[in-house]
Scaffold this motif. Structure first.
Motif, PDB file in Angstrom:
ATOM      1  N   VAL A  81      36.406 -29.886  13.216  1.00 14.60           N
ATOM      2  CA  VAL A  81      35.118 -29.382  12.741  1.00 14.60           C
ATOM      3  C   VAL A  81      34.474 -28.637  13.898  1.00 14.60           C
ATOM      4  O   VAL A  81      34.233 -29.206  14.964  1.00 14.60           O
ATOM      5  CB  VAL A  81      34.202 -30.537  12.269  1.00 14.60           C
TER       6      VAL A  81
ATOM      7  N   LYS B  52      27.623 -19.423   8.119  1.00 13.54           N
ATOM      8  CA  LYS B  52      27.757 -20.876   8.092  1.00 13.54           C
ATOM      9  C   LYS B  52      27.491 -21.446   9.497  1.00 13.54           C
ATOM     10  O   LYS B  52      27.689 -20.782  10.502  1.00 13.54           O
ATOM     11  CB  LYS B  52      29.162 -21.269   7.644  1.00 13.54           C
ATOM     12  N   ARG B  53      27.064 -22.699   9.543  1.00 15.37           N
ATOM     13  CA  ARG B  53      26.799 -23.365  10.821  1.00 15.37           C
ATOM     14  C   ARG B  53      28.013 -24.154  11.313  1.00 15.37           C
ATOM     15  O   ARG B  53      28.160 -24.377  12.512  1.00 15.37           O
ATOM     16  CB  ARG B  53      25.605 -24.330  10.684  1.00 15.37           C
ATOM     17  N   GLN B  54      28.866 -24.596  10.361  1.00 11.89           N
ATOM     18  CA  GLN B  54      30.058 -25.357  10.716  1.00 11.89           C
ATOM     19  C   GLN B  54      31.236 -24.876   9.879  1.00 11.89           C
ATOM     20  O   GLN B  54      31.041 -24.318   8.803  1.00 11.89           O
ATOM     21  CB  GLN B  54      29.860 -26.851  10.439  1.00 11.89           C
TER      22      GLN B  54
ATOM     23  N   PHE C 125      33.166 -28.867  19.231  1.00 15.12           N
ATOM     24  CA  PHE C 125      34.097 -29.078  18.133  1.00 15.12           C
ATOM     25  C   PHE C 125      34.643 -30.502  18.220  1.00 15.12           C
ATOM     26  O   PHE C 125      34.765 -31.074  19.294  1.00 15.12           O
ATOM     27  CB  PHE C 125      35.234 -28.045  18.103  1.00 15.12           C
TER      28      PHE C 125
ATOM     29  N   THR D 237      31.353 -26.234  15.390  1.00 17.67           N
ATOM     30  CA  THR D 237      29.967 -25.800  15.238  1.00 17.67           C
ATOM     31  C   THR D 237      29.874 -24.349  15.703  1.00 17.67           C
ATOM     32  O   THR D 237      30.289 -24.019  16.815  1.00 17.67           O
ATOM     33  CB  THR D 237      29.026 -26.674  16.098  1.00 17.67           C
TER      34      THR D 237
END
Length: 130
Positions: free
Chosen positions: A62, A22-24, A50, A64
């Protein structure tokens, strides 16, 4: 369901998202310790930017992901580590020398083991990442 360790939950989510490509990743709930831990990881370029989202509850983060992280984890209970004992923990937790970091919480703040050596301080062990 009761959340026992917020930091442990957060680091497991990051590791699983990294493994699945996943990217995030969305982390909740947020805490000061998680933010400081992520800042140490970001300083060493294991994660990207983030963003802290204030939802007027526990908060969300969130993160990255860059694809550099192999594993990160929490050491529970938070053992006391004196300056000469840091080397023993590094040998036990990290796969090789000059690879990865052990994160400590000290009276001078949350930092990695190299910074703790430079500032000549010990503390309690929080976790590791490599």
């Amino acid at each position: 369901m009761v959340l026992i360790s917020v930091l442990n939950n957060c680091l497991k989510k990051i590791t699983q998202a990294e493994k699945s490509g996943k990217r995030q990743v969305l982390l909740r709930p947020s805490s000061k310790v998680i933010v400081k831990f992520l800042q140490v990881m970001q300083k060493h370029k294991y994660i990207g930017e983030f963003e802290i989202i204030d939802d007027r509850r526990a908060g969300k983060i969130v993160v990255t992901l860059l694809g550099r992280l192999n594993k990160c984890g929490v050491i529970s209970p938070r053992f006391d580590v004196k300056l000469p004992e840091i080397e023993k923990w590094i040998v036990n937790l990290l796969p090789s020398r000059n690879f990865g970091f052990v994160v400590l919480t000290t009276s001078l703040g949350i930092m990695d083991h190299e910074e703790a050596r430079r500032k000549h301080t010990g503390g309690k062990i929080l976790g590791f990442f490599y």
